[in-house]
Design an enzyme around this catalytic site. Sequence first.
Site, PDB file in Angstrom:
ATOM      1  N   LYS A  42       0.843  -1.210   0.000  1.00 29.42           N
ATOM      2  CA  LYS A  42       0.000   0.000   0.000  1.00 29.42           C
ATOM      3  C   LYS A  42       0.871   1.250   0.000  1.00 29.42           C
ATOM      4  O   LYS A  42       0.675   2.151  -0.818  1.00 29.42           O
ATOM      5  CB  LYS A  42      -0.892  -0.002   1.241  1.00 29.42           C
ATOM      6  CG  LYS A  42      -1.443   1.350   1.659  1.00 29.42           C
ATOM      7  CD  LYS A  42      -2.177   1.260   2.974  1.00 29.42           C
ATOM      8  CE  LYS A  42      -2.578   2.611   3.520  1.00 29.42           C
ATOM      9  NZ  LYS A  42      -1.437   3.363   4.101  1.00 29.42           N
ATOM     10  N   ASP A 137      -4.876   7.892   8.635  1.00 28.67           N
ATOM     11  CA  ASP A 137      -5.044   7.289   9.950  1.00 28.67           C
ATOM     12  C   ASP A 137      -5.015   8.300  11.080  1.00 28.67           C
ATOM     13  O   ASP A 137      -4.230   9.236  11.056  1.00 28.67           O
ATOM     14  CB  ASP A 137      -3.909   6.289  10.201  1.00 28.67           C
ATOM     15  CG  ASP A 137      -4.239   4.934   9.623  1.00 28.67           C
ATOM     16  OD1 ASP A 137      -5.433   4.640   9.448  1.00 28.67           O
ATOM     17  OD2 ASP A 137      -3.303   4.184   9.339  1.00 28.67           O
ATOM     18  N   PRO A 143       1.957  16.220  11.244  1.00 32.98           N
ATOM     19  CA  PRO A 143       2.338  17.459  10.558  1.00 32.98           C
ATOM     20  C   PRO A 143       2.941  17.195   9.180  1.00 32.98           C
ATOM     21  O   PRO A 143       3.429  16.084   8.905  1.00 32.98           O
ATOM     22  CB  PRO A 143       3.401  18.053  11.489  1.00 32.98           C
ATOM     23  CG  PRO A 143       3.941  16.902  12.269  1.00 32.98           C
ATOM     24  CD  PRO A 143       2.837  15.900  12.383  1.00 32.98           C
TER      25      PRO A 143
END
Length: 439
Positions: A42, A137, A143
């Site tokens: 992924k 998630d 940040p």
Amino acid sequence: MGNGGDGVTPTVLEEMARPTERVLSVQGGRRLHGEVGISGSKNASLPIFVATLLAEQGQTRLLGVPQISDVEVLCDIFRGLGAKVSWRGDVIDIDTTTLTNHNVEQELGQKLRASTYLFGALLARTGQAKVPYPGGDRIGSRPIDFHIAGLRAMGAEVYTEGGFLVGSGRLQEASIYLERPSVGATIHLMMAATLGRDTVTTIANCAMEPEVIDVARFLSAMGAKIYGAGTKTLKIMAVKRLHAATYEVIPDRLEAGTFLMAAGQTNGRIAVSGVIPEHLTAVIAKLRQMGVTVDIFGDAIEARNEGGMLRATDVMAEEYPGFPTDLQPCIAALLASARGDSLVTDLVWADRFQYVDELLRMGGQIKVAGSGVRIQGVPRLTAAEVCANDIRGGAALVLAALRAEGTTRIYGMHHLDRGYAGLIEKLVELGADIEEDVV
Ligand code: UD1
């Protein structure tokens, strides 16, 4: 799983808009055994998919793309940008020649973390970009200041407006130092630096994760000149244009690690095939310390647990080649019912412990302490109603449920769909007793 809105199966947006929710019922105590094929990564597929934006000509074919909802969202975003995308099985064809737009829709872009990559790719290709602040998630604050500072150092004008990141300018050469070896910032800045006129960009203290190397290899297949992938310093010599390419994404080391842990957790015997064992060195070492027998046969790894209860061990999640933070919740779920006390620390995401409250419901003896958790292994976990808050926290709950006494109900399945291709089907194939219903 739909095929990217082919009109037959629902898209992820349609699925998410429904007022219903899929719930898993996992009957614990089944011993899992057999072989499982591992899907493409992924975390490599998403940036590689985005990098196809850099090709002004031709059609790119990506092989080994996992059938997960994050890829589906990216397909929708690309169509919105004017690209042509077709997805069949694990193959995606992408033609970005026809790009008509550099604005990413808010609703789509904020669904995934990887949408950040679109910003640099669009800037490099068109000189302009407008991308919503990324989602992904919920594992604490995420940040993107390194990304923004790096692009500014390359001469881009970047500002935030109405929840969007807006940028313009032709990227120039720069010498960038990352305060931390961020996977995302490394990939993003490397990608953005590939196009230009005789510019040479260096990125120091960059990430060395296999996914970074895979993106560099894909960009090189498109004609980019990248040196030092897999080391602490990357050097990118910009070229005037990149072309389409055919490329196969690396196998998902995190999915493979999850199944190896499932063998340990269920006193089972599971072989994961089609993997790169070297990518799992830290995970294999930990499993062996816990009493799991692990053997490597070419591109397959077999894990078996004949000893019953696992042994406690301390784990420190850190940058590659250290133990992966993405498997930190999963190994904590194993240690929750291991013999003895363990300390699991996460040096990458200091707040990634949202799964702990759920494991407490199952009888786990776990306490969050600073950027780690102290785990007192209990002889058995017991079934409860629990909720996944993110992809890997969700996988941890599935692993806990596979060993727990009784039937655990797991809510929040859409998180798992974002990152694991056919996880439940694969577990059932290995002998797990799992049922899915819609509430
Ligand atoms: C990627 C992975 C994620 C994995 C993580 C670390 C994807 C889509 N996600 O996330 O699954 O857990 O790598 O292996 O590939 N940081 C900053 N400023 C920044 C960027 C990062 O302070 O601009 C900090 C983060 O807060 C974090 C650390 O750096 O503490 C590592 O983050 P990073 O490697 O960037 O993670 P992602 O690329 O977001």
